[in-house]
Design a protein around this motif. Structure first.
Motif, PDB file in Angstrom:
ATOM      1  N   SER A   1       0.713  -1.246   0.024  1.00 22.25           N
ATOM      2  CA  SER A   1       0.007  -0.004   0.218  1.00 22.25           C
ATOM      3  C   SER A   1       0.486   1.531   0.315  1.00 22.25           C
ATOM      4  O   SER A   1       0.285   2.081  -1.094  1.00 22.25           O
ATOM      5  N   TYR A   2       1.826   1.380   1.169  1.00 26.97           N
ATOM      6  CA  TYR A   2       3.083   2.742   0.942  1.00 26.97           C
ATOM      7  C   TYR A   2       3.375   2.642  -0.213  1.00 26.97           C
ATOM      8  O   TYR A   2       3.840   4.133  -0.804  1.00 26.97           O
ATOM      9  N   VAL A   3       4.087   1.541  -1.050  1.00 28.64           N
ATOM     10  CA  VAL A   3       4.919   1.805  -1.812  1.00 28.64           C
ATOM     11  C   VAL A   3       4.138   2.370  -3.542  1.00 28.64           C
ATOM     12  O   VAL A   3       4.863   3.345  -4.480  1.00 28.64           O
TER      13      VAL A   3
ATOM     14  N   LEU B   1       2.980   5.768  -2.944  1.00 29.72           N
ATOM     15  CA  LEU B   1       3.922   6.958  -2.667  1.00 29.72           C
ATOM     16  C   LEU B   1       4.785   6.661  -3.650  1.00 29.72           C
ATOM     17  O   LEU B   1       6.192   7.778  -3.613  1.00 29.72           O
ATOM     18  N   HIS B   2       5.045   5.530  -4.378  1.00 33.71           N
ATOM     19  CA  HIS B   2       7.008   5.295  -5.537  1.00 33.71           C
ATOM     20  C   HIS B   2       6.895   6.370  -5.835  1.00 33.71           C
ATOM     21  O   HIS B   2       7.881   6.241  -6.625  1.00 33.71           O
ATOM     22  N   ASP B   3       5.409   6.724  -6.809  1.00 35.13           N
ATOM     23  CA  ASP B   3       5.639   7.223  -8.347  1.00 35.13           C
ATOM     24  C   ASP B   3       4.767   8.725  -8.046  1.00 35.13           C
ATOM     25  O   ASP B   3       3.863   8.379  -8.799  1.00 35.13           O
ATOM     26  N   PRO B   4       4.736   9.539  -7.640  1.00 37.12           N
ATOM     27  CA  PRO B   4       3.507  10.513  -7.802  1.00 37.12           C
ATOM     28  C   PRO B   4       3.478  11.245  -8.917  1.00 37.12           C
ATOM     29  O   PRO B   4       4.606  11.852  -9.063  1.00 37.12           O
TER      30      PRO B   4
ATOM     31  N   ALA C   1       1.215  13.562   2.291  1.00 33.82           N
ATOM     32  CA  ALA C   1       2.508  13.291   2.085  1.00 33.82           C
ATOM     33  C   ALA C   1       2.424  14.110   0.275  1.00 33.82           C
ATOM     34  O   ALA C   1       3.074  14.819   0.310  1.00 33.82           O
ATOM     35  N   PHE C   2       1.763  12.894  -0.219  1.00 35.16           N
ATOM     36  CA  PHE C   2       1.377  14.171  -1.458  1.00 35.16           C
ATOM     37  C   PHE C   2      -0.422  14.001  -1.602  1.00 35.16           C
ATOM     38  O   PHE C   2      -1.183  12.918  -1.666  1.00 35.16           O
TER      39      PHE C   2
ATOM     40  N   PRO D   1      -2.318   7.670  -6.923  1.00 33.83           N
ATOM     41  CA  PRO D   1      -2.717   6.336  -7.941  1.00 33.83           C
ATOM     42  C   PRO D   1      -4.680   6.666  -7.807  1.00 33.83           C
ATOM     43  O   PRO D   1      -4.653   6.968  -6.455  1.00 33.83           O
ATOM     44  N   PRO D   2      -4.913   5.784  -9.206  1.00 36.06           N
ATOM     45  CA  PRO D   2      -5.913   5.596  -9.155  1.00 36.06           C
ATOM     46  C   PRO D   2      -6.872   5.443  -7.694  1.00 36.06           C
ATOM     47  O   PRO D   2      -7.654   5.746  -7.214  1.00 36.06           O
ATOM     48  N   PHE D   3      -6.616   4.786  -7.323  1.00 40.99           N
ATOM     49  CA  PHE D   3      -6.882   3.193  -6.572  1.00 40.99           C
ATOM     50  C   PHE D   3      -7.230   4.243  -4.843  1.00 40.99           C
ATOM     51  O   PHE D   3      -8.110   4.093  -4.535  1.00 40.99           O
TER      52      PHE D   3
END
Length: 354
Positions: free
Chosen positions: A43-45, A48-51, A277-278, A284-286
């Motif tokens: 969930s976290y990666v 948040l990995h590619d905003p 954070a973002f 992402p959509p979900f």
């Protein structure tokens, strides 16, 4: 001297010791912990990995003959980061940003080559800087320049606009930890309605105290967030109670597994989708879809509205938090009432105490 032989029992096998130490119930709980661990990472990666900004509500102010051309130009940016729409004038653009209807606006000067970009870093510093970078790059291709005006600036003590998010995370943690302690300290399941009511009442007291403490910490003590302490206090009490009531409800229905489900909802699904954070348009959509419906997302949106947007556009998020509080309380009471209901016994059988 004669020595009597001992009669020690044979030592159990290693496999027997393993079976005795690790019960089937413990095995299932450990498997559940591993599942939560992997879901946490995913969930976290994943969130948040590619905003990247996607369909950010964005206003355009320009003369009537040029506004549609400007909107079309913004719509055609690769990846569709913006969702542009025409706005009547600069005052209307400012008002819409402060009402949280749009996240930025470009005011085009037809008499010169320097335009104005309006942003609101109070809604998320990362989003404001991303809009500035996008518009600056686009304007350079048109041989134009842009100046940025922050109409709702984040506090200098609120690094990257994260204080609202961390404040709400603290309230959420207090909610599910307090509820978990209440649920397991004197028997894992509420035996009757009276105990369920007492737990909800204690949870309400915890929410009031925790809400006030958080409001005082981020305001008068640390100076991290502007805004009235009373407004933050009310929000904190509602967030804490909503999460606590939901945790009590899940524990009442599913037992100790319900505490894991509360962590799944609040920590694993709720925190990365909260827009902390973002901001939401960069997720992402979900995660963008589920964030506003979960307590961390609704709480973060409301906290930023209180701090930087004069309390505007909070109705939806407050209804979400209220729904969690009411539904959690109702399910907690219903689960206790159902469990306490006497079961019919066969004729002649004596009733056993619960």
């Amino acid at each position: 001297m004669t020595q009597t032989a001992g009669t020690d029992a044979p030592r159990p096998s290693f496999l027997a010791e393993v079976k005795d130490a690790v019960t089937p119930r413990a095995t299932l709980l450990v498997i559940g912990v591993i599942a939560l661990q992997l879901l946490f990472i995913a969930s976290y990666v994943g969130a948040l990995h590619d905003p990247k900004p996607k369909d950010v509500p964005f206003g355009v102010v320009a003369p009537q003959v040029a506004v549609q051309q400007a909107v079309t130009r913004l719509e055609q940016i690769q990846g569709e980061p913006l969702d542009p729409r025409a706005v009547a004038d600069a005052a209307a653009a400012r008002a819409q940003i402060l009402n949280r209807e749009i996240d930025g606006a470009l005011i085009i000067d037809p008499r010169g080559s320097r335009d104005t970009l309006l942003v609101a870093s109070g809604g998320g510093t990362v989003l404001a800087t991303t809009l500035e970078r996008l518009v600056t790059t686009l304007e350079a291709t048109e041989r134009r320049t842009v100046r940025t005006v922050d109409v709702a600036p984040a506090s200098a003590q609120d690094f990257d606009g994260l204080s609202s998010f961390y404040l709400v995370v603290g309230w959420c943690v207090g909610g599910y930890l307090a509820a978990s302690v209440l649920a397991i300290s004197s028997g894992a399941r509420p035996a009757d309605l009276r105990r369920a009511v007492i737990r909800l009442a204690v949870m309400a007291l915890v929410a009031i105290v925790g809400g006030l403490g958080g409001a005082i910490l981020v305001g008068p003590i640390l100076g991290a967030l502007p805004g009235p302490v009373c407004a933050f206090w009310g929000l904190g009490a509602l967030v804490t109670f909503a999460v606590g009531a939901a945790t009590l409800a899940l524990q009442g229905v599913f037992g100790i597994v319900g505490i894991g489900l509360a962590i799944l909802l609040v920590v694993i699904a709720g925190n990365p989708s909260a827009g902390g954070a973002f901001p939401l348009p960069m997720l992402p959509p979900f995660w963008k879809a589920i964030g506003p419906a979960l307590p961390p997302g609704a709480g973060t949106w409301s906290a930023r509205s209180i701090a930087y947007f004069k309390g505007n556009d909070m109705t939806g998020s407050m209804l979400v938090l209220s729904a969690w509080a009411v539904a959690g309380s109702a399910v907690t009471l219903l689960a206790a009432a159902f469990r306490a209901r006497p079961h019919s016994a066969p004729a002649g059988a004596s009733a056993q105490p619960s």
